[in-house]
Design a protein around this motif. Sequence first.
Motif, short mmCIF file in Angstrom:
data_model
loop_
_atom_site.label_atom_id
_atom_site.label_comp_id
_atom_site.label_asym_id
_atom_site.label_seq_id
_atom_site.Cartn_x
_atom_site.Cartn_y
_atom_site.Cartn_z
N PHE A 94 -2.41 -43.21 43.42
CA PHE A 94 -0.95 -42.91 43.48
C PHE A 94 -0.10 -42.78 41.95
O PHE A 94 0.13 -41.70 41.15
CB PHE A 94 0.05 -43.15 44.42
N VAL A 95 -0.72 -43.63 41.67
CA VAL A 95 0.10 -43.76 39.70
C VAL A 95 -0.89 -42.99 39.07
O VAL A 95 0.48 -42.09 37.88
CB VAL A 95 0.22 -45.31 39.65
N GLN A 96 -2.00 -42.51 38.98
CA GLN A 96 -2.42 -42.23 38.25
C GLN A 96 -2.53 -41.06 38.49
O GLN A 96 -2.53 -39.99 37.38
CB GLN A 96 -3.97 -42.64 38.70
N PHE A 97 -2.44 -40.65 39.72
CA PHE A 97 -2.59 -39.17 40.61
C PHE A 97 -0.86 -38.35 39.50
O PHE A 97 -1.18 -37.38 38.93
CB PHE A 97 -2.89 -38.86 42.00
N LEU A 98 0.41 -38.46 39.49
CA LEU A 98 2.00 -38.21 39.27
C LEU A 98 1.69 -38.63 37.40
O LEU A 98 2.24 -37.58 37.19
CB LEU A 98 2.47 -39.52 39.38
N SER A 145 -0.68 -38.05 35.40
CA SER A 145 -2.03 -37.25 35.21
C SER A 145 -1.64 -35.72 35.79
O SER A 145 -0.98 -34.92 34.31
CB SER A 145 -2.85 -37.39 35.31
N ALA A 146 -0.27 -35.47 36.86
CA ALA A 146 0.32 -34.46 37.05
C ALA A 146 1.27 -34.43 36.09
O ALA A 146 1.42 -33.43 35.66
CB ALA A 146 0.39 -34.83 38.25
N ILE A 147 2.27 -35.28 35.98
CA ILE A 147 3.37 -35.00 34.77
C ILE A 147 2.99 -34.87 33.31
O ILE A 147 3.76 -33.79 32.74
CB ILE A 147 4.06 -35.96 34.91
N VAL A 148 2.30 -35.22 33.00
CA VAL A 148 1.42 -35.33 31.65
C VAL A 148 0.67 -33.72 31.19
O VAL A 148 1.08 -32.86 30.81
CB VAL A 148 0.91 -36.38 31.15
N GLY A 149 0.09 -33.19 32.77
CA GLY A 149 -0.77 -32.03 32.75
C GLY A 149 0.44 -30.91 32.77
O GLY A 149 0.23 -29.59 31.87
#
Length: 104
Positions: A58-62, A64-68
């Motif tokens: 969950f942390v990695q997904f969020l 990565s999404a935010i930085v993207g």
Amino acid sequence: MLRTIEQIEKNAFFYKIFLGNKGVPSFKIHLREMMNKKIVEQINENNVSLDELRKDTFVQFLSSAIVGVIEWWFTHTTPCSAEEITDQTWSLLELNQLILQSQS
């Protein structure tokens, strides 16, 4: 998240250089790690109960999404304000949550 994006917006020139196509790859990693830390703090503050694998995913997904999204925002010459991009990002995350709930 808004405070972080507003801070990034204030230093747009710096972030455009470091996040651009010819930017510094380690900077993206550092930014994602910073986001990871903030997300974990939020999870802990809100007493969200997740097993370790689910929490890490969950942390990695969020992050990565935010930085993207931040990277996209700069490569498109900040087409909207920090508040608008934050609202858009939260809307997408909420939509994702609804989709996941409907599949359960």
